[in-house]
Design an enzyme around this catalytic site. Structure first.
Site, PDB file in Angstrom:
ATOM      1  CB  CYS A  16    -103.612  43.706  45.488  1.00  0.00           C
ATOM      2  SG  CYS A  16    -105.123  42.899  44.957  1.00  0.00           S
TER       3      CYS A  16
HETATM    4  N1  COA Z   1    -117.144  36.934  29.195  1.00  0.00           N
HETATM    5  C1  COA Z   1    -117.374  37.419  27.972  1.00  0.00           C
HETATM    6  N2  COA Z   1    -117.306  38.733  27.673  1.00  0.00           N
HETATM    7  C2  COA Z   1    -116.997  39.576  28.668  1.00  0.00           C
HETATM    8  C3  COA Z   1    -116.777  39.136  29.983  1.00  0.00           C
HETATM    9  C4  COA Z   1    -116.848  37.752  30.244  1.00  0.00           C
HETATM   10  N3  COA Z   1    -116.662  37.230  31.462  1.00  0.00           N
HETATM   11  N4  COA Z   1    -116.515  40.220  30.753  1.00  0.00           N
HETATM   12  C5  COA Z   1    -116.560  41.290  29.952  1.00  0.00           C
HETATM   13  N5  COA Z   1    -116.858  40.905  28.697  1.00  0.00           N
HETATM   14  C6  COA Z   1    -117.046  41.754  27.502  1.00  0.00           C
HETATM   15  C7  COA Z   1    -117.434  43.179  27.874  1.00  0.00           C
HETATM   16  O1  COA Z   1    -118.835  43.280  28.006  1.00  0.00           O
HETATM   17  C8  COA Z   1    -116.926  43.963  26.676  1.00  0.00           C
HETATM   18  O2  COA Z   1    -117.805  43.875  25.612  1.00  0.00           O
HETATM   19  P1  COA Z   1    -118.183  45.189  24.755  1.00  0.00           P
HETATM   20  O3  COA Z   1    -116.864  45.611  24.144  1.00  0.00           O
HETATM   21  O4  COA Z   1    -119.159  44.674  23.785  1.00  0.00           O
HETATM   22  O5  COA Z   1    -118.687  46.188  25.755  1.00  0.00           O
HETATM   23  C9  COA Z   1    -115.664  43.203  26.261  1.00  0.00           C
HETATM   24  O6  COA Z   1    -115.810  41.873  26.797  1.00  0.00           O
HETATM   25  C10 COA Z   1    -114.405  43.829  26.756  1.00  0.00           C
HETATM   26  O7  COA Z   1    -114.550  44.043  28.191  1.00  0.00           O
HETATM   27  P2  COA Z   1    -113.550  44.917  29.008  1.00  0.00           P
HETATM   28  O8  COA Z   1    -114.046  45.053  30.411  1.00  0.00           O
HETATM   29  O9  COA Z   1    -113.279  46.171  28.269  1.00  0.00           O
HETATM   30  O10 COA Z   1    -112.297  43.924  28.953  1.00  0.00           O
HETATM   31  P3  COA Z   1    -110.780  44.185  29.205  1.00  0.00           P
HETATM   32  O11 COA Z   1    -110.056  43.625  28.043  1.00  0.00           O
HETATM   33  O12 COA Z   1    -110.501  45.575  29.635  1.00  0.00           O
HETATM   34  O13 COA Z   1    -110.494  43.215  30.430  1.00  0.00           O
HETATM   35  C11 COA Z   1    -110.239  43.108  32.806  1.00  0.00           C
HETATM   36  C12 COA Z   1    -111.177  43.382  31.636  1.00  0.00           C
HETATM   37  C13 COA Z   1    -110.993  43.396  34.087  1.00  0.00           C
HETATM   38  C14 COA Z   1    -109.833  41.655  32.773  1.00  0.00           C
HETATM   39  C15 COA Z   1    -109.005  43.983  32.665  1.00  0.00           C
HETATM   40  O14 COA Z   1    -109.370  45.320  32.394  1.00  0.00           O
HETATM   41  C16 COA Z   1    -108.136  43.952  33.882  1.00  0.00           C
HETATM   42  O15 COA Z   1    -107.669  42.916  34.312  1.00  0.00           O
HETATM   43  N6  COA Z   1    -107.836  45.116  34.459  1.00  0.00           N
HETATM   44  C17 COA Z   1    -106.982  45.226  35.598  1.00  0.00           C
HETATM   45  C18 COA Z   1    -107.688  44.679  36.767  1.00  0.00           C
HETATM   46  C19 COA Z   1    -106.853  44.627  37.995  1.00  0.00           C
HETATM   47  O16 COA Z   1    -105.669  44.577  38.012  1.00  0.00           O
HETATM   48  N7  COA Z   1    -107.528  44.638  39.081  1.00  0.00           N
HETATM   49  C20 COA Z   1    -106.904  44.540  40.314  1.00  0.00           C
HETATM   50  C21 COA Z   1    -107.767  43.700  41.121  1.00  0.00           C
HETATM   51  S1  COA Z   1    -107.057  43.554  42.695  1.00  0.00           S
END
Ligand code: COA
Length: 373
Positions: free
Chosen positions: A156
């Site tokens: 990225c």
């Molecule tokens: N639809 C519905 N529920 C979902 C889901 C989806 N597509 N994906 C995950 N969930 C659920 C999970 O199972 C979890 O449920 P639980 O609490 O019962 O276990 C809940 O939603 C929260 O998931 P979590 O992974 O903790 O969400 P988050 O708020 O941390 O968001 C990301 C996840 C990945 C969007 C976030 O952490 C993020 O963007 N991080 C940075 C990523 C980044 O910058 N990456 C760089 C890539 S180049």
């Protein structure tokens, strides 16, 4: 030492859009089908049932509402769940080169130069379409550019790392007009069948031109006050796809051969790193974060960007201070901060300061501090 200026940017917009609602509908149809096909194993406990995705979660967790893709039909086909992009003959322009040329020509037009004036091409992207010849050599040929070209991948942060290479080449005199082009076909590396990440990415291509100041009309472009790069090794964003897969007797269908992340760890670890990186880079140039008119940040997650800005200037990221484009474009890997710059810089006045900053896999962080001329 010559002075290097940023003189143009370009942006390729793919032909198809996928809304969260369309994406979730396809994912849930796939999950239903998967669960029906594996009903016996699910009951026996040897396979885990897939749970549905939701529009509400995606928007709340990431801020993403839409993404552009090269191919929509393959992604939304529950029996496929990845783009359908036909192979091209070796004597045809490859897809990455084709979209790179579109973005590059826009940047040239903005800078008021001919593509033939370019004498260095950096194809800086998170994925390359093939091993060799370098994409940059093909892009150079299609543009009728001179000099040399090479590919570079810092995930990225590829675009900002590419800008530093271009700036150094122009400053040292090894190039007069350098192109950094970032064709990001992220739809091909995303695992659309994984609920935790299926919503994250979108396709695009950006281009940036860096020129020797004496070739640029007075008052045009952006002075580059500084660039700063940093990497810290982490496995929290990883993709094991590579040319050794055959020797490992593994195939592209295995889960670790597409994008994987520990999203929460990334969020927690990268936000303080990015804020600190920008702060120390600005301090080295005696600039306070509050003196910066705009931060064009990496576009992966709305919450991440808001937190970075809060740490820097002590306030929520208003759209004027830190524009968000990920709602429309999703995460476009290294292109995100450049899209934000391209779409939200026309209102700058002479001497306004801005920071382009990317962060992502590696980890890798790159910042470019610029001043409008
Ligand atoms: N639809 C519905 N529920 C979902 C889901 C989806 N597509 N994906 C995950 N969930 C659920 C999970 O199972 C979890 O449920 P639980 O609490 O019962 O276990 C809940 O939603 C929260 O998931 P979590 O992974 O903790 O969400 P988050 O708020 O941390 O968001 C990301 C996840 C990945 C969007 C976030 O952490 C993020 O963007 N991080 C940075 C990523 C980044 O910058 N990456 C760089 C890539 S180049």
């Amino acid at each position: 030492m010559y002075q290097a200026l940023m003189t143009g940017s370009g942006l390729y917009r793919p032909p198809h859009q996928i809304s969260n609602a369309e994406l979730v509908q396809a994912f849930n149809a796939y999950a239903e089908r998967f669960n029906a096909e594996h009903a016996a194993e699910i009951t026996a406990g040897s396979v885990q049932a897939l749970t549905p995705s939701s529009v509400e979660f995606i928007e709340k967790a990431s801020g993403i509402k839409n993404r552009y893709v090269i191919d929509k039909e393959g992604v939304l086909d529950p029996s496929r769940m990845y783009p359908r992009i036909p192979a091209r003959a070796d004597d045809q322009p490859s897809l990455m080169a084709e979209i790179a040329v579109i973005a590059a020509k826009q940047a040239c037009e903005q800078a008021g130069i001919e593509p033939s004036q370019i004498d260095a091409v950096y194809c800086a992207a998170a994925n390359m379409q093939r091993a060799y010849p370098a994409m940059a050599c093909e892009i150079q040929a299609l543009l009728g550019a001179q000099g040399y070209g090479f590919d570079m991948n810092v995930a990225c942060s590829s675009a900002t790392f590419g800008i530093e290479q271009a700036v150094n080449a122009v400053r040292s005199g090894s190039a007069r007009c350098a192109l950094v082009v970032s064709p990001e076909i992220t739809s091909a590396h995303l695992e659309w069948r994984d609920r935790d990440c299926h919503f994250i990415f979108g396709d695009t291509c950006t281009a940036v031109l860096i020129q020797r100041s004496e070739d640029v009309a007075p008052g045009k472009g952006w002075d580059i006050l500084g660039t700063r790069l940093a990497t810290v090794y982490s496995n929290n964003i990883r993709n094991n796809f590579g040319f050794m897969n055959r020797c490992e007797d593994s195939t592209w269908q295995e889960r670790d051969k597409t994008f994987q992340q520990e999203g929460r760890k990334v969020f927690k670890e990268v936000v303080p790193m990015a804020a600190q990186h920008i702060e120390t880079h600005l301090a080295a140039l005696s600039i306070a974060p509050t003196d910066v008119r705009r931060f064009w940040l990496h576009q992966a997650n709305l919450g991440m960007n808001q937190l970075v800005i809060k740490k820097l200037v002590g306030a929520e990221a208003g759209s004027d201070v830190a524009p968000i484009i990920l709602d429309e474009w999703a995460n476009t890997a290294s292109a995100g901060s450049i899209i934000a710059f391209h779409e939200h810089s026309k209102d700058f006045k002479t001497n306004d300061l801005g920071v382009i900053c990317s962060f992502g896999a590696g980890y890798s962080i790159g910042s470019v501090i610029i001043r409008k001329l």
